[in-house]
Design an enzyme around this catalytic site. Sequence first.
Site, PDB file in Angstrom:
ATOM      1  N   GLU A 185      73.898  -7.634  27.719  1.00  9.22           N
ATOM      2  CA  GLU A 185      73.067  -8.626  28.423  1.00  9.22           C
ATOM      3  C   GLU A 185      73.600  -9.029  29.787  1.00  9.22           C
ATOM      4  OE1 GLU A 185      72.612 -11.815  25.598  1.00  9.22           O
ATOM      5  OE2 GLU A 185      71.495 -10.593  24.190  1.00  9.22           O
ATOM      6  N   ASN A 227      73.793  -2.665  26.421  1.00  7.98           N
ATOM      7  CA  ASN A 227      72.838  -3.206  25.440  1.00  7.98           C
ATOM      8  C   ASN A 227      72.144  -4.451  25.991  1.00  7.98           C
ATOM      9  OD1 ASN A 227      71.863  -3.143  22.631  1.00  7.98           O
ATOM     10  ND2 ASN A 227      72.996  -5.055  22.359  1.00  7.98           N
ATOM     11  N   HIS A 263      64.289  -7.785  19.671  1.00  5.49           N
ATOM     12  CA  HIS A 263      63.953  -8.969  18.882  1.00  5.49           C
ATOM     13  C   HIS A 263      62.499  -9.258  19.249  1.00  5.49           C
ATOM     14  CE1 HIS A 263      68.045  -9.421  17.657  1.00  5.49           C
ATOM     15  NE2 HIS A 263      68.430  -9.303  18.914  1.00  5.49           N
ATOM     16  N   GLU A 291      68.820  -3.774  17.678  1.00  3.44           N
ATOM     17  CA  GLU A 291      68.777  -5.086  17.009  1.00  3.44           C
ATOM     18  C   GLU A 291      67.359  -5.446  16.584  1.00  3.44           C
ATOM     19  OE1 GLU A 291      70.772  -8.151  19.253  1.00  3.44           O
ATOM     20  OE2 GLU A 291      72.329  -6.784  19.947  1.00  3.44           O
ATOM     21  N   ASP A 293      64.270  -6.836  14.920  1.00  2.00           N
ATOM     22  CA  ASP A 293      63.698  -7.755  13.936  1.00  2.00           C
ATOM     23  C   ASP A 293      62.367  -8.253  14.485  1.00  2.00           C
ATOM     24  OD1 ASP A 293      64.603  -9.705  15.754  1.00  2.00           O
ATOM     25  OD2 ASP A 293      66.223 -10.408  14.468  1.00  2.00           O
TER      26      ASP A 293
HETATM   27  C1  XIL Z   1      73.503 -13.366  17.119  1.00  2.00           C
HETATM   28  C2  XIL Z   1      73.914 -13.447  15.649  1.00  2.00           C
HETATM   29  O1  XIL Z   1      72.940 -12.817  14.869  1.00  2.00           O
HETATM   30  C3  XIL Z   1      74.081 -14.884  15.232  1.00  2.00           C
HETATM   31  O2  XIL Z   1      74.600 -14.966  13.906  1.00  2.00           O
HETATM   32  C4  XIL Z   1      75.016 -15.613  16.189  1.00  2.00           C
HETATM   33  O3  XIL Z   1      75.071 -16.972  15.843  1.00  2.00           O
HETATM   34  C5  XIL Z   1      74.521 -15.473  17.610  1.00  2.00           C
HETATM   35  O4  XIL Z   1      74.396 -14.081  17.932  1.00  2.00           O
HETATM   36  N1  XIL Z   1      71.669 -10.495  20.907  1.00  2.00           N
HETATM   37  C6  XIL Z   1      72.875  -9.968  20.533  1.00  2.00           C
HETATM   38  C7  XIL Z   1      73.493 -10.390  19.258  1.00  2.00           C
HETATM   39  O5  XIL Z   1      73.387  -9.071  21.214  1.00  2.00           O
HETATM   40  O6  XIL Z   1      74.881 -10.383  19.312  1.00  2.00           O
HETATM   41  C8  XIL Z   1      73.005 -11.763  18.812  1.00  2.00           C
HETATM   42  O7  XIL Z   1      73.522 -12.017  17.521  1.00  2.00           O
HETATM   43  C9  XIL Z   1      71.500 -11.805  18.845  1.00  2.00           C
HETATM   44  C10 XIL Z   1      70.976 -11.550  20.232  1.00  2.00           C
END
Ligand code: XIL
Length: 372
Positions: A185, A227, A263, A291, A293
Amino acid sequence: MLTRDVIQAALIGSLRAVVMMSAVTAGLGACSSASDSTSSTSTSTVVPAASKPRAAPTMRELADRGDLNIGTAVDATALKDEAGYRKVLAREFNMVEAENVMKWEAIHPAADTYDFAAGDALVAFARRHDMTVRGHTLAWHQQNPKWLLDADMDRAQAIAVLRDHIQTVVGHYRGQVTQWDVVNEAVPDTGSGLRDNVWLRTIGPDYLALAFRFAHEADPAAKLFYNDYDSAGVGKKTDRILALAASLKSDGVPIDGIGIQFHVYSSLDFDKIAKMMATADRANLEVAVTEADVALKTPAQPDALAQQAERFSGLLAVCVAAPNCDTFNLWGFTDRHSWIPDFLPGFGAATPFDENLQPKPAWKALLKAATR
Ligand code: XIL
């Protein structure tokens, strides 16, 4: 619903099993004396088995067949405490990723202290179950320890701290973590340049190139990713991420690809995603879905669950169709352990297995998309 391919594969699989069983039985018969009753007993046990359809393949079997990494972020506490969680994880996935325990605040809690215990437990689980591991993450603006944020470092000192961290962590997991999210990020949501973080402030924009070089030195075989979110969507951020990764690549920085977080909170434009993957491919960059979801308003309604299934499976289908995408990771596989309800109150149900570890429509759709 099972696809015709899956059913066909299952039928072929069960036929093959029968043929193999018969061969084994025949072999046993040949070794036994003619009066040995076990040979006729075992033959008679084979016959009913032939009419019994074999269970549909697991995701893991489909992934292995298709040369895909299908993985998930893993909650370290659930891994330790919940047998049911471990069972589904090992049965359905061939890749795991630490949700939190390889981040700076967890793995490097004090300037002179590394804590590998939870990361090691995940890697050991993966080894026991013949799974690969993604590492996450080595340079990010979040989940950093206070000591790092408070440190008064000039550029040379900051480079030394970054080098020590990356080489220690990547070195510790050398040969065991096959992909790393090296930088996470770094591109801001709007505007140009890079997002503010401790490394940009102390080192400057070349912290990215340095981070990739340190990681590559520590494990030349690991694949290294940049990422981010909104990295295959609509809008300028995707373009800026592609440009950043392509320029690192053309400068000779050891970057292998772009991790796309996904996400998902709204509809997806699969054509745009495929286009982004093709653009990355032309720049000689892999892509990985890292990631995934799909957050829903809770309690989730049947139509929302059906739409979620389309989003998950459409995404996997785009990855499967792209020559430069072989990795598809969920950000948690069960609604029992997902970051979404905390992150976005009122939303949840974001993963393909429900709170009782039962598959939701999304899982069936993903199985279908993984069949190639
Ligand atoms: C999130 C985790 O899922 C949580 O448990 C934590 O509190 C915060 O981070 N992008 C990312 C991940 O790259 O590392 C993040 O993970 C979600 C968003």
